[in-house]
Structure formats: structure tokens, C-alpha cells
Design an enzyme around this catalytic site. Sequence first.
Site, short mmCIF file in Angstrom:
data_model
loop_
_atom_site.label_atom_id
_atom_site.label_comp_id
_atom_site.label_asym_id
_atom_site.label_seq_id
_atom_site.Cartn_x
_atom_site.Cartn_y
_atom_site.Cartn_z
N GLU A 1 -5.94 -11.05 -1.66
CA GLU A 1 -6.72 -10.97 -0.41
C GLU A 1 -8.22 -11.00 -0.72
OE1 GLU A 1 -5.39 -7.74 2.10
OE2 GLU A 1 -3.29 -8.05 1.56
N GLU B 1 0.80 -1.24 0.00
CA GLU B 1 0.00 0.00 0.00
C GLU B 1 0.82 1.28 0.00
OE1 GLU B 1 -2.73 -0.47 3.29
OE2 GLU B 1 -3.64 -2.25 2.42
C1 XIL Z 1 -6.09 -7.33 8.23
C2 XIL Z 1 -6.30 -8.58 9.08
O1 XIL Z 1 -7.15 -9.46 8.39
C3 XIL Z 1 -6.91 -8.19 10.41
O2 XIL Z 1 -6.97 -9.31 11.28
C4 XIL Z 1 -6.10 -7.07 11.07
O3 XIL Z 1 -6.74 -6.64 12.24
C5 XIL Z 1 -5.92 -5.90 10.14
O4 XIL Z 1 -5.34 -6.35 8.91
N1 XIL Z 1 -4.96 -5.28 3.68
C6 XIL Z 1 -3.89 -6.06 4.05
C7 XIL Z 1 -4.05 -7.04 5.16
O5 XIL Z 1 -2.84 -6.03 3.39
O6 XIL Z 1 -2.87 -7.23 5.88
C8 XIL Z 1 -5.18 -6.63 6.10
O7 XIL Z 1 -5.36 -7.68 7.06
C9 XIL Z 1 -6.45 -6.37 5.33
C10 XIL Z 1 -6.23 -5.23 4.35
#
Ligand code: XIL
Length: 383
Positions: free
Chosen positions: A270, A165
Site C-alpha cells: 500500500e 492488521e
Molecule cells: C483505506 C481506503 O483507501 C479509503 O478509501 C477508506 O476510506 C479507508 O481504507 N490500510 C488498509 C487499506 O489496509 O484498506 C486502507 O484503505 C488504508 C490503510
Amino acid sequence: MRAARVAAAPALAALALAGCAPRRASPPAPVPATLKAALGGRFLVGAAVNAEVFSGRDTAGARLVREQFGSVTPENALKWESLHPRPAVYDFDAADRYVAFGRDAGMFVVGHTLVWHNQTPRWVFEDSAGRPASRDTLIARMRDHILTVVGRYRGRVGGWDVVNEALADDGTMRRSPWQQIIGDDFVELAFRYAHEADPAAELYYNDYGLENAAKRAGAVALARRLLAAGIPLAGIGSQEHDGLDYPDLAAMDSTIAAFGALGVKVMITELDVDVLPRAVRQTGADVTLRAAARAELNPWPDALPDSVQQALARRYADLFRVFLRHRGDVARVTFWGVTDRDSWKNNWPVPGRTNYPLLFDRQGRPKPAFDAVLDVARAAAGP
Ligand code: XIL
């Protein structure tokens, strides 16, 4: 196949001649329909795993991951705050278990994530008086962190989300502490250190909202800069925290094509599909976003109505049709979680909701969306 059939024919004929009607052998035990069997010939299919799963405490979840997926990503265990909470303190307990879980199951193990502005302790960006750290200090901390972490798992973690990001929604560099203190070259430095620590590991850039044309262009420009500087960028990850009606499929198609044209792997890193009413206008995945809980934002605390279940299945089918159309470019599709029960979408951006974003329900049973994905995979495979 054909050779096997031909070879079997004389044996059947011999049986018939011997007066035994050729009996059908009792059918083999049904092979469970799995995501990795259906899609594995096209791209890796992965899941993000939490500590319950990779420690084996969630035995059903761990079994489901081993059965269905060919790759794992750590949901939180390899983030800076988990691994390196204080300057001289590294804690590898959970991370070691995660890596062992993936390796023992023969899965492709992803590292997520080395350099991010979230889930990174404040001390990283500050000096001892609480003022912003100097450029040199922050670079030295980043280098130490990357060499220590990537070095520890050298040869065992197959690919790293090196930077997460780094782009703002308009495609310019996000004004994160990394960028503000070090400058835009923090991205390049992070990749150089990761490559130094494990020259064989694949190195990725990961972000959300990449269907937005301005941000897509920013990512393409960033990738070009890295490649021109001789950085071995292996792939770009598009997070895809999606909804039933966003992002637009054509925009997603364009993004995958644009990244593929750079000659790097494209990964959906994701994936989940939010089915609940939108609490905020934004469709990105800024983890710091919070919205207050209200009853109308949590309409299905007990069960998902069939109409929404079917809409979710259709949405997943549409998404996988896009991924399969780009199967030369898409190298991996990873879901952000295993079952609806453990999805972060139950708590983001509104805490305490009951969401249904994944392919397995709260009991770990495949949902209609799972069948829809398998159907799309079969159709793409031809008759
Ligand atoms: C999220 C996790 O799923 C949660 O458990 C945590 O509290 C916050 O982060 N983008 C990403 C991930 O790259 O690392 C994030 O994961 C979700 C958004």
C-alpha cells in the site's frame, strides 16, 4: 541480442556493396517508459484502484493503470462492508467489475481483504440483541463469508490479503473483536477457510508499522506459528503508508530481510509517501484516526513547491533502492492509488487536504518521483 547483431551484419554489407549507403531505418515509435517495463523483471508493480477506475468511468485513470501496472488491488470494493453489508445480503456488482477489469488487462488480481476489524459492519460481531456474538457464531460467519467470496473468484483472484492488521504496535495480538470473541486462532481459521475455497490462490498476511522492531518480531512469530501449523502462508504484506522521513530505511531493510528469511514472499502492498505536516504523532495507518483540519496542516492547496517535489523524488528513489536490493524476496510493490487526486491521503487523517503522495499528479502526468524510480530501476539493471 548478440546473435541478432551478427545476423544483421551481412545484410548491411550487401547493401553497402550494392552502392546504397546503409540508411538508418526510421526510429521506431518510442516505447513509453513504464513502471512495469522498468521493474517487471524484478517484481510485480501494482496499484490500488477505486470504482471510478475499474468501472472505466475514469478513462484516463483506467488507461494509466493498464499502461503502467501489472497488478491491481481493490481500494475498497472487496472489503466486508462493500460485499456483505447485511447478514443475508451479498452485493458483488462492484467486485465483479473490479475482477473483470484486472483479468481483461491480463493483470495479477489481488483480493483485499477478508478478515479485518475495520470496514466490517457491526452486525458481524453481534447477536440479535446487540450483545457480542458467540465464538461459534462468529466463526460460522467468517467461514461463510470467506467460502462465498473466495469461492466466487476461485481461479481469477491470484492472491488474498486473508487477514489485515491482526497485530498491535507492541507485536502482541491486537484486541480486535475477532481476537476477543474467537481468540488468537481466528487467524489460522481464516487461512484454512481461504485455502479450502481456492487451494491455488496465494494467501497473505497484511499489516502496517512492521519496521517497528516489536511489531516485526510479532509478525515473524505469527508467520512461524502459521507455517508450523501447516498453513500455506504465501507472503507477508507490509503496507508502507510512509512519510518523507519515516520509516527508517535500515529498519525497512531489516523487516524485508526478516520476512524473506521465513521463505515467504515479501510484498509492499500500500505504498504512498505523505508530504504534508504530520497531524498526529503516530506514523501507522489506523484508518479510524481523525485529526481536525487546520490551515497550517494544508500548506500547498494549489501546487507542490519544487523543493518538496525533489525531496519526494529522492525519497522514492531511496525506497526503491531498498526494494531492489531485496529483489529475490520482494515479489510485488503496490501503490495505494494511481494519481494524487484519488489518494486516500487527501482525507486521512485530516479531511480535505491536498496531498501529493504518488507518482502521478492530479492530471495523471508522471512526476519527478516517477522518473527517479525509473532511474533507480535502470541503474539496478546495470549498463
Ligand atoms: C483505506 C481506503 O483507501 C479509503 O478509501 C477508506 O476510506 C479507508 O481504507 N490500510 C488498509 C487499506 O489496509 O484498506 C486502507 O484503505 C488504508 C490503510
